[in-house]
Motif scaffolding. Sequence first.
Motif, PDB file in Angstrom:
ATOM      1  N   ARG A  21      31.596  51.162  27.745  1.00  0.00           N
ATOM      2  CA  ARG A  21      30.814  50.674  28.478  1.00  0.00           C
ATOM      3  C   ARG A  21      31.225  49.196  27.686  1.00  0.00           C
ATOM      4  N   THR A  50      29.118  46.281  26.523  1.00  0.00           N
ATOM      5  CA  THR A  50      28.806  45.670  25.590  1.00  0.00           C
ATOM      6  C   THR A  50      28.789  46.249  24.607  1.00  0.00           C
ATOM      7  N   ASP A  51      29.523  47.304  24.569  1.00  0.00           N
ATOM      8  CA  ASP A  51      30.224  48.745  23.396  1.00  0.00           C
ATOM      9  C   ASP A  51      30.859  47.695  22.220  1.00  0.00           C
ATOM     10  N   THR A  52      30.489  48.014  21.282  1.00  0.00           N
ATOM     11  CA  THR A  52      31.705  47.681  19.162  1.00  0.00           C
ATOM     12  C   THR A  52      31.820  48.455  19.240  1.00  0.00           C
ATOM     13  N   ASP A  57      29.065  50.723  17.828  1.00  0.00           N
ATOM     14  CA  ASP A  57      28.824  50.734  18.719  1.00  0.00           C
ATOM     15  C   ASP A  57      29.158  52.473  19.481  1.00  0.00           C
ATOM     16  N   ASP A  90      36.341  38.498  24.087  1.00  0.00           N
ATOM     17  CA  ASP A  90      34.677  39.241  24.244  1.00  0.00           C
ATOM     18  C   ASP A  90      35.754  40.172  23.858  1.00  0.00           C
ATOM     19  N   ARG A 117      34.223  42.469  19.745  1.00  0.00           N
ATOM     20  CA  ARG A 117      33.360  43.199  19.783  1.00  0.00           C
ATOM     21  C   ARG A 117      34.455  44.905  19.548  1.00  0.00           C
ATOM     22  N   PRO A 124      28.852  39.548  19.201  1.00  0.00           N
ATOM     23  CA  PRO A 124      29.826  39.564  19.834  1.00  0.00           C
ATOM     24  C   PRO A 124      29.096  38.787  21.317  1.00  0.00           C
ATOM     25  N   SER A 177      28.874  36.798  24.738  1.00  0.00           N
ATOM     26  CA  SER A 177      28.037  37.168  26.233  1.00  0.00           C
ATOM     27  C   SER A 177      28.883  36.001  27.238  1.00  0.00           C
ATOM     28  N   SER A 195      25.970  34.911  19.776  1.00  0.00           N
ATOM     29  CA  SER A 195      24.685  36.261  19.721  1.00  0.00           C
ATOM     30  C   SER A 195      24.242  35.638  17.806  1.00  0.00           C
TER      31      SER A 195
END
Length: 311
Positions: free
Chosen positions: A156, A158-160, A163, A221, A225, A247, A249, A281
């Motif tokens: 995804r 937004t995955d770190t 995650d 980014d 992540r 993270p 954006s 963030s």
Amino acid sequence: MRLIFAGTPEIAVPTLAALEDAGHEIVAVLTQPDARGKRGRTLHPSPVKEYALERGLDVWTPEKASAPEVVARVKELEVDAAAVVAYGQILRPRLLEAVRLAWVNLHFSVLPTWRGAAPVQRAIMAGDEVTGASTFVIEKGLDTGPVIGTLTERIRVTDTAGDLLERLARLGAPLMVQSLEALDSGVARPAAQSGDDVSYAEKLTREDAYVRWDLAGHLVDRRIRGCTPAPGAWTTLPDGSVAKLGPVSPRPQRARTVPGQLREEAGEVLVGTGTEPVALSWIAPAGKKPMDAAAWWRGARLGEGAQLGEA
């Protein structure tokens, strides 16, 4: 089946739990010796050791898993197979040969892609769209053994690394159960890995986690992540001190600025990159806990043109 389980971090626990839930007998659990915390004073057991002791399992913490005395103990147990998830030690042939079937590893990539220590982190940093998990028979080479089973999982945006590792650990647990049972029944047909598309995922270093603001925004980014939560992305503040970053954006609709340059806009703290700016963030200056980036900006009271990283 009579099984040995070898694993150390939290991501190994779901597989141990799944093997127990499937009714298999865990005759011993191998995990790394207790490690000192950040302050270096107190020894802490691994997450696998904590879980295993709660379940009343026999836990071994050898400095060298392939030592002759460990091999002898394994042989005495007359084990069918061993399951390995992020154990953290190289297993020598004399130990691998001490079980009836095989030592099977759950690796968090679709082999032969991203063999090595940090497959999830490197996949995110490389911009891969899909990753997965593989079970394979451990042999002498690094993640080179024949593959029993695989699964795939989309990465995804937004995955770190944390995650994605957590998700793959959960998804991979039943794959390990199925793979061991297939080996035991004779159904499994481990397949040799292709020599094509081989890539290596070297362990991340502190240098890997340093944010280069001159890179394109999407690369900044990915790097952050991929390094979250460990080893933790970091930069230098205008006064030269170090700060860890959460993270970011990318904000392609916002005006570009000098790489590393800070500004506040519409309630967000933006940092310039080689392309579009990115929104922070959270940030954790040295010796402090992570704080919301906007709150940090208000408290820091930095002047116009303040910059992160090297000028």
